[in-house]
Motif scaffolding. Structure first.
Motif, PDB file in Angstrom:
ATOM      1  N   THR A  21      -8.838  -1.898  -9.062  1.00 33.99           N
ATOM      2  CA  THR A  21      -8.076  -2.972  -8.425  1.00 33.99           C
ATOM      3  C   THR A  21      -6.985  -2.425  -7.514  1.00 33.99           C
ATOM      4  OG1 THR A  21      -6.426  -3.197 -10.226  1.00 33.99           O
ATOM      5  CG2 THR A  21      -8.479  -4.445 -10.439  1.00 33.99           C
ATOM      6  N   TYR A  22      -6.572  -1.183  -7.734  1.00 32.35           N
ATOM      7  CA  TYR A  22      -5.533  -0.556  -6.917  1.00 32.35           C
ATOM      8  C   TYR A  22      -6.076  -0.112  -5.554  1.00 32.35           C
ATOM      9  CZ  TYR A  22      -2.496   0.034 -11.069  1.00 32.35           C
ATOM     10  OH  TYR A  22      -1.700  -0.161 -12.173  1.00 32.35           O
ATOM     11  N   ALA A  23      -7.368   0.084  -5.468  1.00 32.02           N
ATOM     12  CA  ALA A  23      -7.949   0.725  -4.292  1.00 32.02           C
ATOM     13  C   ALA A  23      -8.858  -0.180  -3.484  1.00 32.02           C
ATOM     14  CB  ALA A  23      -8.736   1.973  -4.728  1.00 32.02           C
ATOM     15  N   ASP A  24      -8.896  -1.473  -3.793  1.00 33.17           N
ATOM     16  CA  ASP A  24      -9.814  -2.390  -3.108  1.00 33.17           C
ATOM     17  C   ASP A  24      -9.020  -3.404  -2.282  1.00 33.17           C
ATOM     18  OD1 ASP A  24     -11.737  -4.127  -2.236  1.00 33.17           O
ATOM     19  OD2 ASP A  24     -12.642  -4.471  -4.205  1.00 33.17           O
ATOM     20  N   ASN A  54       0.834  -1.193   0.000  1.00 33.10           N
ATOM     21  CA  ASN A  54       0.000   0.000   0.000  1.00 33.10           C
ATOM     22  C   ASN A  54       0.873   1.249   0.000  1.00 33.10           C
ATOM     23  OD1 ASN A  54      -2.278  -1.735   0.373  1.00 33.10           O
ATOM     24  ND2 ASN A  54      -1.844  -1.765   2.571  1.00 33.10           N
ATOM     25  N   ASN A  55       0.305   2.387  -0.406  1.00 27.51           N
ATOM     26  CA  ASN A  55       1.020   3.652  -0.241  1.00 27.51           C
ATOM     27  C   ASN A  55       0.029   4.793  -0.100  1.00 27.51           C
ATOM     28  OD1 ASN A  55       0.432   4.966  -2.792  1.00 27.51           O
ATOM     29  ND2 ASN A  55       2.025   3.746  -3.781  1.00 27.51           N
ATOM     30  N   PRO A  56       0.485   5.928   0.421  1.00 21.45           N
ATOM     31  CA  PRO A  56      -0.432   7.040   0.698  1.00 21.45           C
ATOM     32  C   PRO A  56      -0.901   7.775  -0.548  1.00 21.45           C
ATOM     33  CG  PRO A  56       1.817   7.633   1.301  1.00 21.45           C
ATOM     34  CD  PRO A  56       1.837   6.181   0.958  1.00 21.45           C
ATOM     35  N   MET A  57      -0.480   7.324  -1.736  1.00 20.56           N
ATOM     36  CA  MET A  57      -0.909   7.956  -2.981  1.00 20.56           C
ATOM     37  C   MET A  57      -2.160   7.277  -3.545  1.00 20.56           C
ATOM     38  SD  MET A  57       2.944   8.316  -4.505  1.00 20.56           S
ATOM     39  CE  MET A  57       2.469   8.897  -6.118  1.00 20.56           C
ATOM     40  N   GLY A  58      -2.846   6.486  -2.709  1.00 15.33           N
ATOM     41  CA  GLY A  58      -4.100   5.878  -3.131  1.00 15.33           C
ATOM     42  C   GLY A  58      -4.036   4.388  -3.390  1.00 15.33           C
ATOM     43  N   LEU A  59      -2.868   3.792  -3.202  1.00 15.01           N
ATOM     44  CA  LEU A  59      -2.733   2.345  -3.410  1.00 15.01           C
ATOM     45  C   LEU A  59      -3.105   1.624  -2.114  1.00 15.01           C
ATOM     46  CD1 LEU A  59      -1.855  -0.034  -5.184  1.00 15.01           C
ATOM     47  CD2 LEU A  59       0.486   0.356  -4.410  1.00 15.01           C
ATOM     48  N   LYS A  60      -4.172   0.831  -2.172  1.00 17.53           N
ATOM     49  CA  LYS A  60      -4.674   0.130  -0.982  1.00 17.53           C
ATOM     50  C   LYS A  60      -4.962  -1.329  -1.304  1.00 17.53           C
ATOM     51  CE  LYS A  60      -7.033   4.400   0.438  1.00 17.53           C
ATOM     52  NZ  LYS A  60      -8.358   5.025   0.725  1.00 17.53           N
ATOM     53  N   ALA A  61      -4.123  -1.922  -2.140  1.00 18.01           N
ATOM     54  CA  ALA A  61      -4.425  -3.251  -2.668  1.00 18.01           C
ATOM     55  C   ALA A  61      -4.033  -4.391  -1.748  1.00 18.01           C
ATOM     56  CB  ALA A  61      -3.745  -3.432  -4.026  1.00 18.01           C
ATOM     57  N   GLU A  62      -3.139  -4.141  -0.774  1.00 14.80           N
ATOM     58  CA  GLU A  62      -2.686  -5.195   0.142  1.00 14.80           C
ATOM     59  C   GLU A  62      -2.055  -6.368  -0.615  1.00 14.80           C
ATOM     60  OE1 GLU A  62      -3.354  -5.476   3.814  1.00 14.80           O
ATOM     61  OE2 GLU A  62      -3.635  -3.322   3.639  1.00 14.80           O
ATOM     62  N   THR A  63      -1.461  -6.101  -1.756  1.00 14.88           N
ATOM     63  CA  THR A  63      -0.966  -7.167  -2.630  1.00 14.88           C
ATOM     64  C   THR A  63       0.056  -8.063  -1.951  1.00 14.88           C
ATOM     65  OG1 THR A  63      -1.396  -5.844  -4.614  1.00 14.88           O
ATOM     66  CG2 THR A  63       0.229  -7.616  -4.814  1.00 14.88           C
ATOM     67  N   TYR A  64       1.016  -7.488  -1.255  1.00 21.05           N
ATOM     68  CA  TYR A  64       2.087  -8.301  -0.684  1.00 21.05           C
ATOM     69  C   TYR A  64       1.611  -9.090   0.529  1.00 21.05           C
ATOM     70  CZ  TYR A  64       4.606  -4.900  -3.543  1.00 21.05           C
ATOM     71  OH  TYR A  64       5.020  -4.099  -4.566  1.00 21.05           O
ATOM     72  N   ARG A  65       0.646  -8.536   1.267  1.00 23.75           N
ATOM     73  CA  ARG A  65       0.081  -9.300   2.389  1.00 23.75           C
ATOM     74  C   ARG A  65      -0.675 -10.509   1.869  1.00 23.75           C
ATOM     75  NH1 ARG A  65      -4.727  -9.695   4.722  1.00 23.75           N
ATOM     76  NH2 ARG A  65      -5.628  -7.923   3.596  1.00 23.75           N
ATOM     77  N   MET A  73      -5.179  -9.944 -15.404  1.00 25.81           N
ATOM     78  CA  MET A  73      -4.523  -9.415 -14.204  1.00 25.81           C
ATOM     79  C   MET A  73      -3.979  -8.005 -14.421  1.00 25.81           C
ATOM     80  SD  MET A  73      -1.629 -11.280 -11.862  1.00 25.81           S
ATOM     81  CE  MET A  73      -0.181 -10.891 -12.875  1.00 25.81           C
ATOM     82  N   SER A  74      -4.177  -7.152 -13.408  1.00 23.87           N
ATOM     83  CA  SER A  74      -3.665  -5.782 -13.426  1.00 23.87           C
ATOM     84  C   SER A  74      -2.259  -5.736 -12.842  1.00 23.87           C
ATOM     85  CB  SER A  74      -4.586  -4.866 -12.622  1.00 23.87           C
ATOM     86  OG  SER A  74      -4.431  -5.108 -11.229  1.00 23.87           O
ATOM     87  N   HIS A  75      -1.708  -4.547 -12.745  1.00 23.82           N
ATOM     88  CA  HIS A  75      -0.351  -4.373 -12.229  1.00 23.82           C
ATOM     89  C   HIS A  75      -0.231  -4.786 -10.763  1.00 23.82           C
ATOM     90  CE1 HIS A  75       3.703  -2.731 -12.425  1.00 23.82           C
ATOM     91  NE2 HIS A  75       3.481  -2.056 -11.303  1.00 23.82           N
ATOM     92  N   VAL A  76      -1.335  -4.725 -10.022  1.00 24.42           N
ATOM     93  CA  VAL A  76      -1.300  -5.080  -8.605  1.00 24.42           C
ATOM     94  C   VAL A  76      -1.767  -6.522  -8.379  1.00 24.42           C
ATOM     95  CG1 VAL A  76      -1.459  -2.720  -7.765  1.00 24.42           C
ATOM     96  CG2 VAL A  76      -3.566  -4.002  -8.222  1.00 24.42           C
ATOM     97  N   ASP A  82     -14.340  -3.310 -18.491  1.00 24.42           N
ATOM     98  CA  ASP A  82     -13.453  -2.660 -19.441  1.00 24.42           C
ATOM     99  C   ASP A  82     -13.174  -1.227 -19.011  1.00 24.42           C
ATOM    100  OD1 ASP A  82     -13.440  -4.936 -21.095  1.00 24.42           O
ATOM    101  OD2 ASP A  82     -15.336  -4.300 -22.028  1.00 24.42           O
ATOM    102  N   GLY A  83     -12.126  -0.664 -19.567  1.00 24.67           N
ATOM    103  CA  GLY A  83     -11.839   0.745 -19.328  1.00 24.67           C
ATOM    104  C   GLY A  83     -10.893   0.970 -18.178  1.00 24.67           C
ATOM    105  N   MET A  84     -10.374   2.208 -18.144  1.00 20.29           N
ATOM    106  CA  MET A  84      -9.372   2.582 -17.144  1.00 20.29           C
ATOM    107  C   MET A  84      -9.914   2.519 -15.721  1.00 20.29           C
ATOM    108  SD  MET A  84      -6.227   3.566 -16.731  1.00 20.29           S
ATOM    109  CE  MET A  84      -5.672   4.224 -18.307  1.00 20.29           C
ATOM    110  N   GLN A  85     -11.149   2.951 -15.513  1.00 21.06           N
ATOM    111  CA  GLN A  85     -11.678   2.991 -14.150  1.00 21.06           C
ATOM    112  C   GLN A  85     -11.784   1.590 -13.547  1.00 21.06           C
ATOM    113  OE1 GLN A  85     -11.984   5.701 -12.272  1.00 21.06           O
ATOM    114  NE2 GLN A  85     -11.102   6.726 -14.081  1.00 21.06           N
ATOM    115  N   ALA A  86     -12.167   0.611 -14.341  1.00 21.49           N
ATOM    116  CA  ALA A  86     -12.238  -0.760 -13.836  1.00 21.49           C
ATOM    117  C   ALA A  86     -10.853  -1.257 -13.447  1.00 21.49           C
ATOM    118  CB  ALA A  86     -12.844  -1.670 -14.899  1.00 21.49           C
ATOM    119  N   ASN A  87      -9.850  -0.877 -14.212  1.00 25.21           N
ATOM    120  CA  ASN A  87      -8.481  -1.278 -13.900  1.00 25.21           C
ATOM    121  C   ASN A  87      -8.002  -0.605 -12.616  1.00 25.21           C
ATOM    122  OD1 ASN A  87      -5.530  -1.647 -14.113  1.00 25.21           O
ATOM    123  ND2 ASN A  87      -6.012  -2.443 -16.147  1.00 25.21           N
TER     124      ASN A  87
END
Length: 327
Positions: free
Chosen positions: A301-304, A70-81, A283-286, A293-298
């Motif tokens: 995944t960064y914020a959920d 996660n990071n304070p720039m809006g990334l809340k994916a918890e990917t590594y956890r 799969m997205s970057h996270v 479809d579209g950018m918003q759907a992608n």
């Protein structure tokens, strides 16, 4: 701020963020490694089953990204956890870390006074600390995004104690090429491209560009205080680094990644024909599946933080680690 710049922003250094805390669980405990001015901090996630488990060191992506992804720039994916939990269930231990100068590693040094070589040296310190703590003969390096460049650089410095490399959504081309591509992907950046190319060309040549000569929208990417770090990135070709090591190599990419394209994985695979390349179409970057479809759907995944990883990612990593030759 344009989307291309927003995606590229994290490629540079950033100011330290407040210390992050992670509650201990019966399967997790704190672990540290010596840093240049103080300890580097991380979390050791133990594996289910016996105590002789392989260990994966998760090297985080760019910017102020913490050990959980996660990071304070809006990334809340918890990917590594999520990744640590998935690997633990498959009998693989992991260590996820905070980078020098950030979060729990804030005492280790300045987050802006770094280079890729400095992060590679920190990785070497982590390898030694993990081997001492766990008794493992070697450690797997899993680099996500920019962390893949750090993993490759660490292996180039020394492969001692490294079992192999797992590069996830990692650049396969020089970073300057990826930044140019990201900026050009959004037509709104057209007025910045000439200046961006000028700045990138200067940094590739080893020059310094004063802040007064950088348009304000490009300062987060190229401000003078982080140019040493950016120059260290621009000096590296990931494919050449991959070619220079004979360590077992797994490459994982997402077909819906809007930051690093699957073609980057193909370039690395061409440099290392013996590597294993796995691509997950949705799969997205996270490392999460894009629904729609579209950018918003992608970007969703960064914020959920409740969205799980794409099915099969942890399984692919575990399978590779378990069948790779022992070192």
């Amino acid at each position: 701020m344009s989307m291309a710049i927003g995606l590229a922003l994290a490629l540079g250094g950033v100011a330290a963020a407040p210390a992050a805390t992670a509650p201990d669980t019966p399967m997790e405990r704190a672990i540290t490694a010596p840093g240049p001015k103080g300890d580097l901090a991380g979390t050791l996630r133990e594996a289910a089953g016996d105590g002789d488990a392989p260990v994966v060191l998760i090297l985080p992506g760019s910017g102020p990204t913490d050990r959980d992804g996660n990071n304070p720039m809006g990334l809340k994916a918890e990917t590594y956890r999520y990744l640590a939990d998935d690997l633990a269930a498959r009998g693989i231990a992991s260590v996820r870390i905070d980078k020098r100068g950030m979060f729990g590693s804030s005492a280790a040094g300045s987050p802006e006074d770094v280079t890729i070589g400095a992060y590679a040296a920190d990785t070497r310190s982590w390898i030694d600390a993990i081997r001492e703590e766990t008794g493992a003969g070697c450690v797997w390096l899993l680099g996500h995004s920019e962390g893949g460049l750090i993993a490759l650089s660490s292996a180039a410095q020394s492969g001692e104690g490294v079992c192999g490399l797992i590069l996830v959504a990692a650049p396969g081309r020089p970073l300057q090429d990826i930044i140019r591509e990201q900026l050009r992907a959004n037509p709104a950046n057209a007025f910045l491209l000439k200046d961006a190319d000028r700045i990138i060309d200067a940094l590739v040549a080893g020059e310094t560009v004063p802040d007064s000569e950088i348009p304000a929208p490009l300062l987060p990417l190229f401000r003078e205080s982080i140019q040493g770090f950016v120059r260290s990135e621009f000096a590296l070709d990931p494919a050449e680094l991959a070619k220079a090591t004979d360590l077992p190599l797994l490459l994982i990419y997402g077909g819906r990644d809007i930051q690093v394209a699957p073609t980057d994985g193909e370039r690395l695979a061409a440099a290392r024909p013996d590597a294993t390349l796995a691509t997950f179409p949705d799969m997205s970057h996270v490392l999460k599946s894009v629904a729609g479809d579209g950018m918003q759907a992608n970007l969703a995944t960064y914020a959920d933080p409740d969205l799980p990883l794409t099915d099969g990612v942890g399984e692919a990593i575990a399978a590779f680690v378990k069948v790779a030759p022992k070192r």
